[in-house]
Design an enzyme around this catalytic site. Structure first.
Site, PDB file in Angstrom:
ATOM      1  N   PHE A  12      29.982 -25.846 -27.438  1.00 26.62           N
ATOM      2  CA  PHE A  12      29.409 -26.576 -26.290  1.00 26.62           C
ATOM      3  C   PHE A  12      28.811 -27.926 -26.712  1.00 26.62           C
ATOM      4  O   PHE A  12      29.317 -28.993 -26.347  1.00 26.62           O
ATOM      5  CB  PHE A  12      28.380 -25.663 -25.623  1.00 26.62           C
ATOM      6  CG  PHE A  12      27.412 -26.335 -24.700  1.00 26.62           C
ATOM      7  CD1 PHE A  12      27.843 -27.224 -23.720  1.00 26.62           C
ATOM      8  CD2 PHE A  12      26.043 -26.069 -24.797  1.00 26.62           C
ATOM      9  CE1 PHE A  12      26.932 -27.838 -22.857  1.00 26.62           C
ATOM     10  CE2 PHE A  12      25.133 -26.671 -23.946  1.00 26.62           C
ATOM     11  CZ  PHE A  12      25.570 -27.559 -22.985  1.00 26.62           C
ATOM     12  N   ASP A  34      35.712 -26.099 -37.523  1.00 25.95           N
ATOM     13  CA  ASP A  34      35.277 -25.040 -36.612  1.00 25.95           C
ATOM     14  C   ASP A  34      36.132 -23.796 -36.845  1.00 25.95           C
ATOM     15  O   ASP A  34      37.360 -23.882 -36.993  1.00 25.95           O
ATOM     16  CB  ASP A  34      35.398 -25.519 -35.159  1.00 25.95           C
ATOM     17  CG  ASP A  34      34.596 -24.650 -34.205  1.00 25.95           C
ATOM     18  OD1 ASP A  34      33.634 -25.157 -33.605  1.00 25.95           O
ATOM     19  OD2 ASP A  34      34.936 -23.450 -34.065  1.00 25.95           O
ATOM     20  N   ALA A  84      27.239 -22.358 -35.562  1.00 27.42           N
ATOM     21  CA  ALA A  84      26.292 -21.236 -35.569  1.00 27.42           C
ATOM     22  C   ALA A  84      26.756 -20.198 -34.557  1.00 27.42           C
ATOM     23  O   ALA A  84      27.535 -20.490 -33.655  1.00 27.42           O
ATOM     24  CB  ALA A  84      24.893 -21.724 -35.179  1.00 27.42           C
ATOM     25  N   THR A 132      16.802 -25.327 -33.295  1.00 28.81           N
ATOM     26  CA  THR A 132      16.350 -24.911 -31.966  1.00 28.81           C
ATOM     27  C   THR A 132      14.828 -24.791 -31.889  1.00 28.81           C
ATOM     28  O   THR A 132      14.174 -24.518 -32.910  1.00 28.81           O
ATOM     29  CB  THR A 132      16.988 -23.544 -31.635  1.00 28.81           C
ATOM     30  OG1 THR A 132      16.385 -23.026 -30.459  1.00 28.81           O
ATOM     31  CG2 THR A 132      16.794 -22.526 -32.752  1.00 28.81           C
ATOM     32  N   ASP A 133      14.295 -24.889 -30.681  1.00 29.56           N
ATOM     33  CA  ASP A 133      12.853 -24.669 -30.494  1.00 29.56           C
ATOM     34  C   ASP A 133      12.483 -23.184 -30.607  1.00 29.56           C
ATOM     35  O   ASP A 133      11.309 -22.839 -30.715  1.00 29.56           O
ATOM     36  CB  ASP A 133      12.391 -25.238 -29.141  1.00 29.56           C
ATOM     37  CG  ASP A 133      13.084 -24.614 -27.933  1.00 29.56           C
ATOM     38  OD1 ASP A 133      13.977 -23.762 -28.115  1.00 29.56           O
ATOM     39  OD2 ASP A 133      12.730 -24.990 -26.791  1.00 29.56           O
ATOM     40  N   GLU A 134      13.501 -22.297 -30.590  1.00 32.37           N
ATOM     41  CA  GLU A 134      13.192 -20.852 -30.608  1.00 32.37           C
ATOM     42  C   GLU A 134      12.553 -20.420 -31.919  1.00 32.37           C
ATOM     43  O   GLU A 134      11.956 -19.342 -31.999  1.00 32.37           O
ATOM     44  CB  GLU A 134      14.463 -20.024 -30.356  1.00 32.37           C
ATOM     45  CG  GLU A 134      15.073 -20.325 -29.009  1.00 32.37           C
ATOM     46  CD  GLU A 134      15.960 -19.215 -28.469  1.00 32.37           C
ATOM     47  OE1 GLU A 134      16.007 -18.130 -29.063  1.00 32.37           O
ATOM     48  OE2 GLU A 134      16.601 -19.454 -27.433  1.00 32.37           O
ATOM     49  N   TYR A 157      18.688 -14.044 -33.716  1.00 28.69           N
ATOM     50  CA  TYR A 157      19.202 -15.429 -33.639  1.00 28.69           C
ATOM     51  C   TYR A 157      18.159 -16.414 -34.149  1.00 28.69           C
ATOM     52  O   TYR A 157      18.427 -17.221 -35.053  1.00 28.69           O
ATOM     53  CB  TYR A 157      19.602 -15.779 -32.193  1.00 28.69           C
ATOM     54  CG  TYR A 157      19.746 -17.271 -31.969  1.00 28.69           C
ATOM     55  CD1 TYR A 157      20.772 -17.992 -32.579  1.00 28.69           C
ATOM     56  CD2 TYR A 157      18.834 -17.974 -31.171  1.00 28.69           C
ATOM     57  CE1 TYR A 157      20.889 -19.375 -32.396  1.00 28.69           C
ATOM     58  CE2 TYR A 157      18.943 -19.348 -30.985  1.00 28.69           C
ATOM     59  CZ  TYR A 157      19.969 -20.041 -31.598  1.00 28.69           C
ATOM     60  OH  TYR A 157      20.089 -21.405 -31.425  1.00 28.69           O
ATOM     61  N   ALA A 159      15.501 -15.927 -35.870  1.00 23.79           N
ATOM     62  CA  ALA A 159      15.120 -15.688 -37.274  1.00 23.79           C
ATOM     63  C   ALA A 159      16.167 -16.291 -38.207  1.00 23.79           C
ATOM     64  O   ALA A 159      15.833 -16.875 -39.251  1.00 23.79           O
ATOM     65  CB  ALA A 159      14.968 -14.192 -37.530  1.00 23.79           C
ATOM     66  N   SER A 160      17.448 -16.177 -37.813  1.00 20.18           N
ATOM     67  CA  SER A 160      18.495 -16.751 -38.681  1.00 20.18           C
ATOM     68  C   SER A 160      18.440 -18.275 -38.659  1.00 20.18           C
ATOM     69  O   SER A 160      18.665 -18.928 -39.679  1.00 20.18           O
ATOM     70  CB  SER A 160      19.885 -16.237 -38.266  1.00 20.18           C
ATOM     71  OG  SER A 160      20.243 -16.726 -36.986  1.00 20.18           O
ATOM     72  N   PRO A 212      22.374 -11.814 -12.316  1.00 15.47           N
ATOM     73  CA  PRO A 212      21.387 -11.030 -13.065  1.00 15.47           C
ATOM     74  C   PRO A 212      20.245 -11.894 -13.602  1.00 15.47           C
ATOM     75  O   PRO A 212      20.467 -12.804 -14.390  1.00 15.47           O
ATOM     76  CB  PRO A 212      22.212 -10.456 -14.234  1.00 15.47           C
ATOM     77  CG  PRO A 212      23.341 -11.421 -14.419  1.00 15.47           C
ATOM     78  CD  PRO A 212      23.606 -12.073 -13.094  1.00 15.47           C
ATOM     79  N   ASP A 289      14.854  -6.324 -18.659  1.00 12.76           N
ATOM     80  CA  ASP A 289      14.551  -7.519 -19.444  1.00 12.76           C
ATOM     81  C   ASP A 289      15.236  -7.491 -20.812  1.00 12.76           C
ATOM     82  O   ASP A 289      15.593  -6.430 -21.325  1.00 12.76           O
ATOM     83  CB  ASP A 289      13.025  -7.621 -19.644  1.00 12.76           C
ATOM     84  CG  ASP A 289      12.568  -9.061 -19.772  1.00 12.76           C
ATOM     85  OD1 ASP A 289      13.429  -9.948 -19.896  1.00 12.76           O
ATOM     86  OD2 ASP A 289      11.340  -9.278 -19.744  1.00 12.76           O
ATOM     87  N   ARG A 290      15.398  -8.669 -21.394  1.00 12.77           N
ATOM     88  CA  ARG A 290      15.887  -8.827 -22.774  1.00 12.77           C
ATOM     89  C   ARG A 290      14.781  -8.336 -23.720  1.00 12.77           C
ATOM     90  O   ARG A 290      13.626  -8.749 -23.564  1.00 12.77           O
ATOM     91  CB  ARG A 290      16.163 -10.320 -22.995  1.00 12.77           C
ATOM     92  CG  ARG A 290      16.484 -10.732 -24.402  1.00 12.77           C
ATOM     93  CD  ARG A 290      16.562 -12.262 -24.513  1.00 12.77           C
ATOM     94  NE  ARG A 290      17.819 -12.806 -24.071  1.00 12.77           N
ATOM     95  CZ  ARG A 290      18.073 -14.122 -23.966  1.00 12.77           C
ATOM     96  NH1 ARG A 290      17.144 -15.012 -24.272  1.00 12.77           N
ATOM     97  NH2 ARG A 290      19.251 -14.554 -23.565  1.00 12.77           N
TER      98      ARG A 290
END
Ligand code: NAD
Ligand code: DAU
Length: 353
Positions: A12, A34, A84, A132-134, A157, A159-160, A212, A289-290
């Protein structure tokens, strides 16, 4: 001539970036490496097939032999590393690929880049790691993630990605590899794979399928139009200070339910009505929920603004409308994905939710 290695350029953000780079720098070449996982799609770059400044290489960033051949032959000026595994839900169901590509793959790329840089083949070499901000975890009702917020990842994700960020930072401090890093908030726009919230909701709503929404729908994300992210990456690559991290965000916090309502309302306005003439909001279902679902992300992007002059240019109301229109006008792109393995993924992920 400047030659860039873009990893994950069939995904993306990577595909948007490859196009952005070739347009912004008329003299550069781009090599796109890729693996073409489920998320990689050459259809994202079909318009570049005949472009002589663009080369596609199908391969894995974990393949050190391939990386060495590419670096030696192409004499890269810079690496922009997107490749990734990127979807949190998939990381919960199968974390192994995330460890392999995001950590081992980044390590393989760093090692190859280090050898290349240390051999003196290109003193102006740059390695930009797209993150990422995660990695910062989850915010409460207030506050923003800054570059000094301690890392606190919650999913396999994130953590990696956190692990790969630490490796990049270590290669700068230990070996002097000229690295740069961006930590960005949620992107949206053309060519996003429909496992992610925005394209998933657009496609389900178009088909009259359930929408969902995890938990109470009040989790907050900070949305950034993908081309603005591409411009931020290019700005950091050109003018960022080596060894530094730059947070990138859209100044556009929204609850998930707000995003879903917006998409429903745009589609009610511009797409064919549902068979029973009801509003698409009637398709919304609150589902389980996730696990470990981060409540709120929000970025303080003042460093990149003050140091490098970058700011988002597309506001959410304009960007989301353009995005919905892109999915409406590219039904073949969507159909090619929805008719493949995506169907099994969707059943597995949502059937018993
Ligand atoms: P994506 O899943 O759409 O694309 C990932 C690409 O990487 C695919 O083309 C895939 O084939 C390729 N790839 C996967 N494993 C590979 C391997 N081992 N070797 C070579 N290629 C491989 O991802 P995206 O959403 O475009 O994200 C790109 C990057 O940006 C990721 O590093 C992600 O962590 C980061 N990021 C994404 C967002 C977002 O909102 N999507 C936000 C911030 C940062
Ligand atoms: O913050 C940056 C990150 O944004 C990137 O690093 C990731 O690669 C990218 O996938 C994205 O992660 P999120 O988990 O925030 O994105 P996703 O689109 O999966 O979910 C956005 C929000 O919507 C999140 O709170 C979960 C929720 N959601 C998601 C899906 C797929 C739903 O409510 N229903 C859904 O079906």
């Amino acid at each position: 001539m400047t030659t860039y290695l873009v990893t994950g350029g069939a995904g993306f953000i990577g595909s948007n970036f490859v196009r952005h780079l070739l347009t912004s720098e008329p003299d550069c070449r781009v090599v796109n490496l890729d693996k073409l996982t489920y998320a990689g799609n050459l259809g994202n770059l079909a318009d570049l097939a005949e472009n002589t400044r663009y080369r596609f290489v199908e391969g894995d960033i974990c393949d050190r032999d391939l990386l060495e051949v590419l670096f030696t032959k192409e004499q890269f000026s810079a690496v922009v590393h997107f490749a990734a595994e990127s979807h949190v839900d998939r990381s919960i169901h199968g974390p192994a690929e995330f460890i392999q590509t995001n950590i081992i793959g980044t390590f393989a790329l760093l090692e190859t880049a280090r050898k290349y840089f240390e051999s003196g083949q290109n003193q102006n070499f740059r390695f930009l790691h797209v993150s990422t901000d995660e990695v910062y975890g989850s915010l409460g009702e207030t506050g923003l993630f800054s570059e000094t917020t301690p890392y606190d990842p919650h999913s396999p994700y994130s953590a990696s990605k956190a692990s790969s960020d630490h490796l990049v930072s270590a290669y700068f401090h230990t070996y002097g590899l000229p690295t740069l890093m961006t930590n960005c908030s949620n992107n949206y726009g053309p060519y996003q794979f429909p496992e992610k919230l925005i394209p998933l909701i657009i496609n389900n709503a178009l088909q009259g399928k359930e929408l969902p929404v995890y938990g109470d729908g009040k989790n907050v994300r900070d949305w950034l139009y993908v081309v603005d992210h591409c411009q931020a990456i290019l700005t950091v690559l050109k003018s960022g200070r080596l060894g530094e991290t730059y947070n990138v965000g859209g100044n556009s916090e929204k609850q998930n339910i707000e995003v879903v309502h917006t998409i429903c309302d745009i589609l009610d306005e511009v797409a064919s009505p549902l068979p029973d003439n009801s509003s698409r909001r009637s398709l919304i279902r609150f589902v389980t929920d996730r696990p470990g679902h981060d409540r709120r992300y929000a970025i303080d992007a003042s460093k990149i603004k003050n140091e490098l002059g970058w700011e988002p240019t597309v506001d959410f109301s304009g960007g989301i409308r353009e995005t919905v229109e892109w999915y409406l006008t590219n039904p073949e792109w969507v159909e090619a994905i929805l008719s493949g393995s995506y169907r099994d993924y969707y059943d597995k992920m949502y059937k018993d939710r």
